[in-house]
Design a protein around this motif. Structure first.
Motif, PDB file in Angstrom:
ATOM      1  N   LEU A 148      -9.167   4.174 -19.163  1.00  0.00           N
ATOM      2  CA  LEU A 148      -9.073   5.558 -18.707  1.00  0.00           C
ATOM      3  C   LEU A 148      -9.921   5.779 -17.460  1.00  0.00           C
ATOM      4  O   LEU A 148     -11.131   5.572 -17.486  1.00  0.00           O
ATOM      5  N   VAL A 149      -9.251   6.181 -16.386  1.00  0.00           N
ATOM      6  CA  VAL A 149      -9.933   6.570 -15.151  1.00  0.00           C
ATOM      7  C   VAL A 149      -9.226   7.816 -14.635  1.00  0.00           C
ATOM      8  O   VAL A 149      -8.010   7.800 -14.416  1.00  0.00           O
ATOM      9  N   ASN A 150      -9.975   8.857 -14.443  1.00  0.00           N
ATOM     10  CA  ASN A 150      -9.450  10.129 -13.975  1.00  0.00           C
ATOM     11  C   ASN A 150      -8.941   9.995 -12.536  1.00  0.00           C
ATOM     12  O   ASN A 150      -9.602   9.370 -11.708  1.00  0.00           O
ATOM     13  N   PRO A 151      -7.779  10.573 -12.207  1.00  0.00           N
ATOM     14  CA  PRO A 151      -7.278  10.504 -10.826  1.00  0.00           C
ATOM     15  C   PRO A 151      -8.275  11.030  -9.793  1.00  0.00           C
ATOM     16  O   PRO A 151      -8.349  10.501  -8.682  1.00  0.00           O
ATOM     17  N   SER A 152      -9.059  12.046 -10.149  1.00  0.00           N
ATOM     18  CA  SER A 152     -10.036  12.561  -9.175  1.00  0.00           C
ATOM     19  C   SER A 152     -11.127  11.527  -8.888  1.00  0.00           C
ATOM     20  O   SER A 152     -11.627  11.446  -7.764  1.00  0.00           O
ATOM     21  N   THR A 153     -11.475  10.723  -9.867  1.00  0.00           N
ATOM     22  CA  THR A 153     -12.438   9.635  -9.646  1.00  0.00           C
ATOM     23  C   THR A 153     -11.846   8.617  -8.684  1.00  0.00           C
ATOM     24  O   THR A 153     -12.526   8.139  -7.777  1.00  0.00           O
ATOM     25  N   ILE A 154     -10.583   8.307  -8.871  1.00  0.00           N
ATOM     26  CA  ILE A 154      -9.911   7.344  -7.989  1.00  0.00           C
ATOM     27  C   ILE A 154      -9.829   7.898  -6.572  1.00  0.00           C
ATOM     28  O   ILE A 154     -10.102   7.190  -5.600  1.00  0.00           O
ATOM     29  N   ARG A 155      -9.470   9.181  -6.442  1.00  0.00           N
ATOM     30  CA  ARG A 155      -9.393   9.806  -5.108  1.00  0.00           C
ATOM     31  C   ARG A 155     -10.744   9.766  -4.397  1.00  0.00           C
ATOM     32  O   ARG A 155     -10.803   9.637  -3.181  1.00  0.00           O
ATOM     33  N   SER A 156     -11.832   9.867  -5.150  1.00  0.00           N
ATOM     34  CA  SER A 156     -13.164   9.866  -4.539  1.00  0.00           C
ATOM     35  C   SER A 156     -13.501   8.523  -3.888  1.00  0.00           C
ATOM     36  O   SER A 156     -14.429   8.432  -3.087  1.00  0.00           O
ATOM     37  N   LEU A 157     -12.728   7.483  -4.200  1.00  0.00           N
ATOM     38  CA  LEU A 157     -12.974   6.161  -3.623  1.00  0.00           C
ATOM     39  C   LEU A 157     -12.295   5.964  -2.269  1.00  0.00           C
ATOM     40  O   LEU A 157     -12.569   4.983  -1.577  1.00  0.00           O
ATOM     41  N   LYS A 158     -11.388   6.894  -1.908  1.00  0.00           N
ATOM     42  CA  LYS A 158     -10.680   6.764  -0.624  1.00  0.00           C
ATOM     43  C   LYS A 158     -11.688   6.642   0.508  1.00  0.00           C
ATOM     44  O   LYS A 158     -12.717   7.297   0.515  1.00  0.00           O
ATOM     45  N   GLY A 159     -11.361   5.794   1.455  1.00  0.00           N
ATOM     46  CA  GLY A 159     -12.231   5.619   2.612  1.00  0.00           C
ATOM     47  C   GLY A 159     -13.153   4.423   2.491  1.00  0.00           C
ATOM     48  O   GLY A 159     -13.760   4.000   3.462  1.00  0.00           O
ATOM     49  N   ILE A 160     -13.270   3.844   1.287  1.00  0.00           N
ATOM     50  CA  ILE A 160     -14.077   2.631   1.118  1.00  0.00           C
ATOM     51  C   ILE A 160     -13.204   1.447   1.511  1.00  0.00           C
ATOM     52  O   ILE A 160     -12.054   1.331   1.077  1.00  0.00           O
ATOM     53  N   ASN A 161     -13.735   0.563   2.315  1.00  0.00           N
ATOM     54  CA  ASN A 161     -12.984  -0.582   2.814  1.00  0.00           C
ATOM     55  C   ASN A 161     -12.678  -1.554   1.675  1.00  0.00           C
ATOM     56  O   ASN A 161     -13.583  -1.994   0.963  1.00  0.00           O
ATOM     57  N   ALA A 162     -11.413  -1.904   1.511  1.00  0.00           N
ATOM     58  CA  ALA A 162     -10.985  -2.811   0.446  1.00  0.00           C
ATOM     59  C   ALA A 162     -10.482  -4.146   0.993  1.00  0.00           C
ATOM     60  O   ALA A 162      -9.944  -4.957   0.240  1.00  0.00           O
ATOM     61  N   ASP A 163     -10.678  -4.390   2.288  1.00  0.00           N
ATOM     62  CA  ASP A 163     -10.137  -5.603   2.902  1.00  0.00           C
ATOM     63  C   ASP A 163     -10.747  -6.888   2.345  1.00  0.00           C
ATOM     64  O   ASP A 163     -10.132  -7.943   2.406  1.00  0.00           O
ATOM     65  N   HIS A 164     -11.946  -6.818   1.795  1.00  0.00           N
ATOM     66  CA  HIS A 164     -12.644  -8.001   1.298  1.00  0.00           C
ATOM     67  C   HIS A 164     -12.234  -8.398  -0.132  1.00  0.00           C
ATOM     68  O   HIS A 164     -12.655  -9.428  -0.635  1.00  0.00           O
ATOM     69  N   ILE A 165     -11.391  -7.620  -0.772  1.00  0.00           N
ATOM     70  CA  ILE A 165     -11.073  -7.825  -2.182  1.00  0.00           C
ATOM     71  C   ILE A 165      -9.903  -8.795  -2.336  1.00  0.00           C
ATOM     72  O   ILE A 165      -8.774  -8.480  -1.955  1.00  0.00           O
ATOM     73  N   ALA A 166     -10.175  -9.960  -2.915  1.00  0.00           N
ATOM     74  CA  ALA A 166      -9.119 -10.945  -3.183  1.00  0.00           C
ATOM     75  C   ALA A 166      -8.266 -10.435  -4.334  1.00  0.00           C
ATOM     76  O   ALA A 166      -8.794  -9.943  -5.335  1.00  0.00           O
ATOM     77  N   HIS A 167      -6.952 -10.544  -4.174  1.00  0.00           N
ATOM     78  CA  HIS A 167      -6.057 -10.002  -5.193  1.00  0.00           C
ATOM     79  C   HIS A 167      -4.724 -10.740  -5.209  1.00  0.00           C
ATOM     80  O   HIS A 167      -4.420 -11.505  -4.298  1.00  0.00           O
ATOM     81  N   VAL A 168      -3.957 -10.490  -6.271  1.00  0.00           N
ATOM     82  CA  VAL A 168      -2.598 -10.999  -6.384  1.00  0.00           C
ATOM     83  C   VAL A 168      -1.677  -9.806  -6.637  1.00  0.00           C
ATOM     84  O   VAL A 168      -2.111  -8.779  -7.156  1.00  0.00           O
ATOM     85  N   ASP A 169      -0.426  -9.967  -6.266  1.00  0.00           N
ATOM     86  CA  ASP A 169       0.566  -8.906  -6.401  1.00  0.00           C
ATOM     87  C   ASP A 169       1.498  -9.234  -7.567  1.00  0.00           C
ATOM     88  O   ASP A 169       2.141 -10.282  -7.582  1.00  0.00           O
ATOM     89  N   PHE A 170       1.520  -8.357  -8.580  1.00  0.00           N
ATOM     90  CA  PHE A 170       2.458  -8.466  -9.689  1.00  0.00           C
ATOM     91  C   PHE A 170       3.415  -7.293  -9.588  1.00  0.00           C
ATOM     92  O   PHE A 170       3.067  -6.169  -9.937  1.00  0.00           O
ATOM     93  N   GLN A 171       4.607  -7.521  -9.084  1.00  0.00           N
ATOM     94  CA  GLN A 171       5.658  -6.515  -9.020  1.00  0.00           C
ATOM     95  C   GLN A 171       5.179  -5.202  -8.388  1.00  0.00           C
ATOM     96  O   GLN A 171       5.405  -4.114  -8.917  1.00  0.00           O
ATOM     97  N   GLY A 172       4.477  -5.306  -7.263  1.00  0.00           N
ATOM     98  CA  GLY A 172       4.066  -4.112  -6.538  1.00  0.00           C
ATOM     99  C   GLY A 172       2.774  -3.481  -7.019  1.00  0.00           C
ATOM    100  O   GLY A 172       2.410  -2.395  -6.574  1.00  0.00           O
TER     101      GLY A 172
END
Length: 160
Positions: free
Chosen positions: A119-143
């Motif tokens: 559980l993560v509130n959408p407003s908590t997620i919105r508060s993260l906008k603007g933080i650089n995520a380019d350094h985060i290694a990730h994989v794509d599962f169906q979008g």
């Protein structure tokens, strides 16, 4: 809104990893990051890592982070732990939100996490906008982007 299709194996890995961290102690601290001095144990601080759904009830997952005092500069030093500064949620979950904010709305990300019993509130997620995520290694599962920090979370449990 798009339907959320996540392989059940991925859900199991993440759910097991996050819930398995409950009560885990992070205690690795070598030297003071401020002056390089030696550190001496001070106490252990309990920190909220996540809120999950378990047996149809909310459960707060907490971890314990050892704090030490520098013997030279007297500053309080936290052990290495999976948290970003000034964010009260485990960094693997923050990573998930950050990389998915590039392509999904906060409401949709919250829905995806809920599908994984987190559980993560959408407003908590919105508060993260603007933080650089380019350094985060990730994989794509169906979008949906899954950070490696979240997929590998159960590795922490093997060092107990």
């Amino acid at each position: 809104m798009k339907s959320v299709l996540i392989p059940s194996m991925v859900i199991d890995i993440i759910t097991t990893g996050v819930s398995g961290l409950d009560g885990y102690v992070f205690e690795k601290v070598e030297n003071c990051p401020f002056c390089g001095g030696a550190v001496k144990g001070h106490d252990i601080k309990k920190k909220k890592f996540a809120t999950i759904i378990e047996d149809n009830k909310r459960k707060i997952i907490t971890v314990n982070v050892k704090r030490s005092r520098c013997t030279s500069c007297q500053k309080l030093v936290y052990a290495d732990s999976p948290f970003y500064k000034n964010i009260r949620m485990g960094s693997p979950l923050v990573d998930f939100c950050l990389i998915n904010l590039k392509i999904h709305s906060a409401n949709h990300i919250s829905k995806i996490l809920k599908k994984m019993n987190i559980l993560v509130n959408p407003s908590t997620i919105r508060s993260l906008k603007g933080i650089n995520a380019d350094h985060i290694a990730h994989v794509d599962f169906q979008g949906i982007f899954f950070p490696l920090s979240l997929l590998n979370i159960s590795e922490k449990l093997q060092i107990r």
